[in-house]
Design an enzyme around this catalytic site. Sequence first.
Site, PDB file in Angstrom:
ATOM      1  N   ARG A 241       0.936  -1.131   0.214  1.00 50.98           N
ATOM      2  CA  ARG A 241      -0.142   0.283  -0.117  1.00 50.98           C
ATOM      3  C   ARG A 241       1.227   1.337  -0.039  1.00 50.98           C
ATOM      4  O   ARG A 241       1.787   1.097   0.859  1.00 50.98           O
ATOM      5  CB  ARG A 241      -0.901  -0.128   0.628  1.00 50.98           C
ATOM      6  N   GLU A 270      -3.350   7.639  -4.131  1.00 53.61           N
ATOM      7  CA  GLU A 270      -3.801   7.213  -5.071  1.00 53.61           C
ATOM      8  C   GLU A 270      -4.592   8.002  -6.135  1.00 53.61           C
ATOM      9  O   GLU A 270      -5.797   7.957  -5.280  1.00 53.61           O
ATOM     10  CB  GLU A 270      -3.806   5.667  -5.282  1.00 53.61           C
ATOM     11  N   HIS A 288      -0.730   0.558 -10.178  1.00 56.03           N
ATOM     12  CA  HIS A 288      -1.006  -0.406  -9.021  1.00 56.03           C
ATOM     13  C   HIS A 288      -2.010  -2.037  -9.478  1.00 56.03           C
ATOM     14  O   HIS A 288      -3.441  -2.735  -9.710  1.00 56.03           O
ATOM     15  CB  HIS A 288      -2.856  -0.242  -8.284  1.00 56.03           C
TER      16      HIS A 288
HETATM   17  C1  GLV Z   1      -4.856  -4.990  -3.880  1.00 63.17           C
HETATM   18  O1  GLV Z   1      -4.098  -3.661  -3.875  1.00 63.17           O
HETATM   19  C2  GLV Z   1      -5.193  -5.900  -2.370  1.00 63.17           C
HETATM   20  O2  GLV Z   1      -4.726  -5.356  -2.050  1.00 63.17           O
HETATM   21  O3  GLV Z   1      -5.711  -6.790  -3.650  1.00 63.17           O
END
Ligand code: GLV
Length: 322
Positions: A241, A270, A288
């Site tokens: 994250r 983001e 991401h």
């Molecule tokens: C993506 O970031 C997830 O947590 O699946």
Amino acid sequence: MKIFITRAIPSRGLELLQQKGYKVTVNPDDRVLTKDELTTALDAGGYDAVLCLLTDKIDAGVLDAAGKQCKIFANYAVGFDNIDMKAAAERGILISNTPGVLTDSVAEHAFALMLAAAHRIPESDRFTRAGKYHGWEPMLLLGTDMVKKTLGIVGLGRIGSRVAHHAVRGFDMSVIYYDVKRNEDFEKEFNASFHENVDDVFREADFISIHVPLLETTRHLVNAEQLAMMKKTAILVNTSRGPIVDEAALVEALKNKTIRGAALDVFEREPALAPGLADLDNVILTPHTASATEETRQAMSVLAAENIIAALEGREPPNVIR
Ligand code: GLV
Ligand code: GLV
């Protein structure tokens, strides 16, 4: 039973829900709903379950809008920092995630980022496309090897363990790790060593891969101080994250060559990037997409649907989070 899906996702899970005879409503616009749009849709719909994404902020207001008949919010992600877990528990609404099915994709992506940074792949690609390649040169675009280097894993869950596996089995790397709990079986299997103090991982590793969830205790776990501890030759990879890394501090460290490079799949705000980040050649950026393979996104769709079906049939959802 009525299900709301906050944005179109790969079809297999939807098919499972429809086969159960549930009425499935998908947000018709392929974009994130605003908080107002989401609460309005939930309030009007009387849904029994919601399939939500990591881009949806699920707070007390959204949970209240869903109403008392709503049994579960099934998050289409392994991370669930977008959900107010306490508010869900207080309302008796179940929350589930999609662990396991995305482990391989994310671990591959983290490894791809490490390799790409070590071997300067995106930079070399830009160079070649720009017509700058005028013949072999002994000093052109020198990268660094991964073989036999030290990989530091911060957060030894499924994904971190899988990255360690690739490093040890494929690249003869040494693994050091930090986690809130020690895993002696893992240490034996991969000849890895545990560091109780995360700073020791930052100090000793050549490559650092972050795999902790976002919690108050992990926010800015990597800040200017940690960046200054790292080797000047270190490469930092984050596929967990964004807010775990102080992105402004990282921009400074990359500019000043405090570390060699970084590769990020996640960002602090983001989809915004910290000022100056995208101008740097020693960072690789992906949007991401670490779990974004056709196989994995379908498997996540199935798992989210299975969690909903279990909840609506009065069974314990396989991936309920407590
Ligand atoms: C993506 O970031 C997830 O947590 O699946
Ligand atoms: C997430 O699934 C992890 O355990 O790393």
